[in-house]
Design a protein around this motif. Structure first.
Motif, short mmCIF file in Angstrom:
data_model
loop_
_atom_site.label_atom_id
_atom_site.label_comp_id
_atom_site.label_asym_id
_atom_site.label_seq_id
_atom_site.Cartn_x
_atom_site.Cartn_y
_atom_site.Cartn_z
N ILE A 122 -1.65 42.68 17.47
CA ILE A 122 -2.91 43.17 16.92
C ILE A 122 -2.90 43.05 15.41
N ASN A 123 -1.77 43.39 14.82
CA ASN A 123 -1.60 43.29 13.38
C ASN A 123 -1.85 41.86 12.90
N GLN A 124 -1.23 40.89 13.56
CA GLN A 124 -1.41 39.49 13.17
C GLN A 124 -2.85 39.03 13.38
N ALA A 125 -3.42 39.38 14.52
CA ALA A 125 -4.76 38.91 14.86
C ALA A 125 -5.81 39.43 13.89
N ARG A 126 -5.70 40.69 13.52
CA ARG A 126 -6.71 41.23 12.61
C ARG A 126 -6.54 40.69 11.20
N GLY A 127 -5.32 40.29 10.86
CA GLY A 127 -5.09 39.70 9.55
C GLY A 127 -5.58 38.26 9.46
N LEU A 128 -5.55 37.56 10.58
CA LEU A 128 -5.90 36.15 10.59
C LEU A 128 -7.36 35.88 10.94
N HIS A 129 -8.00 36.80 11.63
CA HIS A 129 -9.35 36.52 12.11
C HIS A 129 -10.34 36.49 10.94
N PRO A 130 -11.13 35.42 10.83
CA PRO A 130 -12.05 35.30 9.68
C PRO A 130 -13.18 36.33 9.66
N LEU A 131 -13.42 37.02 10.77
CA LEU A 131 -14.46 38.03 10.79
C LEU A 131 -13.91 39.45 10.61
N ILE A 132 -12.57 39.56 10.48
CA ILE A 132 -11.93 40.87 10.27
C ILE A 132 -11.31 40.94 8.88
N GLY A 133 -10.65 39.88 8.45
CA GLY A 133 -10.12 39.82 7.10
C GLY A 133 -9.14 40.92 6.75
N ASP A 134 -8.36 41.37 7.76
CA ASP A 134 -7.35 42.40 7.54
C ASP A 134 -7.95 43.74 7.13
N ARG A 135 -9.18 43.99 7.52
CA ARG A 135 -9.81 45.28 7.22
C ARG A 135 -9.70 46.20 8.42
N PHE A 136 -9.25 47.44 8.17
CA PHE A 136 -9.06 48.36 9.28
C PHE A 136 -10.38 48.96 9.76
N ASP A 137 -11.36 49.15 8.88
CA ASP A 137 -12.63 49.68 9.37
C ASP A 137 -13.25 48.73 10.40
N LEU A 138 -13.14 47.44 10.16
CA LEU A 138 -13.66 46.46 11.13
C LEU A 138 -12.79 46.41 12.37
N THR A 139 -11.48 46.58 12.20
CA THR A 139 -10.59 46.66 13.36
C THR A 139 -10.94 47.86 14.22
N LEU A 140 -11.22 49.00 13.58
CA LEU A 140 -11.56 50.20 14.33
C LEU A 140 -12.88 50.02 15.08
N GLU A 141 -13.81 49.29 14.51
CA GLU A 141 -15.05 48.98 15.23
C GLU A 141 -14.76 48.14 16.47
N CYS A 142 -13.81 47.20 16.35
CA CYS A 142 -13.41 46.43 17.52
C CYS A 142 -12.78 47.33 18.59
N ILE A 143 -11.97 48.29 18.16
CA ILE A 143 -11.35 49.22 19.09
C ILE A 143 -12.42 50.07 19.78
N ARG A 144 -13.40 50.52 19.02
CA ARG A 144 -14.51 51.30 19.60
C ARG A 144 -15.22 50.48 20.68
N ARG A 145 -15.50 49.22 20.38
CA ARG A 145 -16.18 48.36 21.33
C ARG A 145 -15.30 48.04 22.54
N HIS A 146 -13.99 47.95 22.30
CA HIS A 146 -13.07 47.73 23.42
C HIS A 146 -13.20 48.84 24.45
N TYR A 147 -13.21 50.07 23.99
CA TYR A 147 -13.31 51.19 24.93
C TYR A 147 -14.65 51.22 25.65
N LEU A 148 -15.68 50.69 25.02
CA LEU A 148 -17.02 50.67 25.63
C LEU A 148 -17.25 49.40 26.45
N GLY A 149 -16.32 48.46 26.41
CA GLY A 149 -16.49 47.23 27.15
C GLY A 149 -17.50 46.28 26.52
N ILE A 150 -17.65 46.39 25.18
CA ILE A 150 -18.59 45.55 24.43
C ILE A 150 -17.82 44.44 23.74
N ASP A 151 -18.40 43.25 23.69
CA ASP A 151 -17.74 42.11 23.06
C ASP A 151 -17.48 42.37 21.57
#
Length: 238
Positions: free
Chosen positions: A122-151
């Motif tokens: 997860i650490n590597q993926a969030r650092g490399l993804h061009p839509l995340i840019g190693d930002r944790f606030d955006l990572t946390l939004e992905c985690i929120r959507r993961h729990y809701l089953g949202i893309d």
């Protein structure tokens, strides 16, 4: 014995100029103390001094991850460099120093080997993804959507670590376990972003202007301070 938790401790101190995530024994000890506690289910999640948990819940090998980024070492893109360099050097120094306290770190699973391939952590993926840019606030939004089953941009990576996320039940359970309450609103129904959020449609880098970088810095620092306060309340310095 792990050290008592000191939210003023600069984790660069014992990392010998190397990455504190991998080389600071003090930071590893802080993680061991902080995250060895009952899960939302009531089951105990104990970590050894290698940040490994083994029980009927499964085996989980975790690693430290910095959750703020000053982008101070980045030499491109040019727009980011120009935006960042409008901030005074002493302010950048203060941002970096605060980002080296325990409130600016969390843990994620180490990378796994699945289907005959080593998968990105997860650490590597969030650092490399061009839509995340190693930002944790955006990572946390992905985690929120993961729990809701949202893309979301990290959906493929999170699939390899589904059992880890299941430990916490739901997004609120995850947030409360890791003391991220100050980065969410409305009973963990939404995330407080560090810059204007446009549903992952633009660069995540705070590069539009010096004002945007400053906003990103101020909001990031406010979150670290708030989380350090929560850590102090949960585990006071002895």
């Amino acid at each position: 014995m792990p050290p008592p938790i000191d939210t003023h401790f600069d984790v660069r101190t014992d990392s010998r100029d190397k990455d504190p995530d991998s080389h600071s024994a003090t930071l590893r000890g802080f993680h061991q103390l902080l995250w060895s506690k009952p899960l939302p289910s009531g089951a105990m999640f104990g970590l050894d001094d290698r940040l490994t948990h083994v029980s009927d819940l499964g085996e989980f090998s975790l690693a430290s991850d910095a959750i703020t980024n000053t982008y101070r070492q980045w030499s491109r893109p040019r727009a980011l460099v120009e935006a960042r360099d409008q901030t005074l050097q002493q302010e950048l120094d203060a941002f970096l120093k605060l980002g080296c306290t325990v409130g600016a770190y969390t843990v994620f699973p180490r990378r796994v080997h699945a289907d005959e391939k080593w998968r990105l952590s997860i650490n590597q993926a969030r650092g490399l993804h061009p839509l995340i840019g190693d930002r944790f606030d955006l990572t946390l939004e992905c985690i929120r959507r993961h729990y809701l089953g949202i893309d979301h941009p990290l959906v493929a990576t999170f699939g390899w670590y589904r059992e880890f996320f299941e430990l916490f039940g739901d997004f609120s359970g995850y947030v409360n376990f890791f003391l991220f309450q100050d980065l969410v609103a409305h009973e963990a129904e939404s995330v407080h972003f560090w810059t204007e959020f446009d549903d992952f449609r633009r660069t995540p880098l705070p590069s539009r202007s010096g004002d945007e970088y400053r906003e990103y810095m101020i909001r990031s620092m406010a979150f670290i301070r708030a989380r350090n306060d929560r850590i102090t309340q949960a585990f006071p310095t002895r």
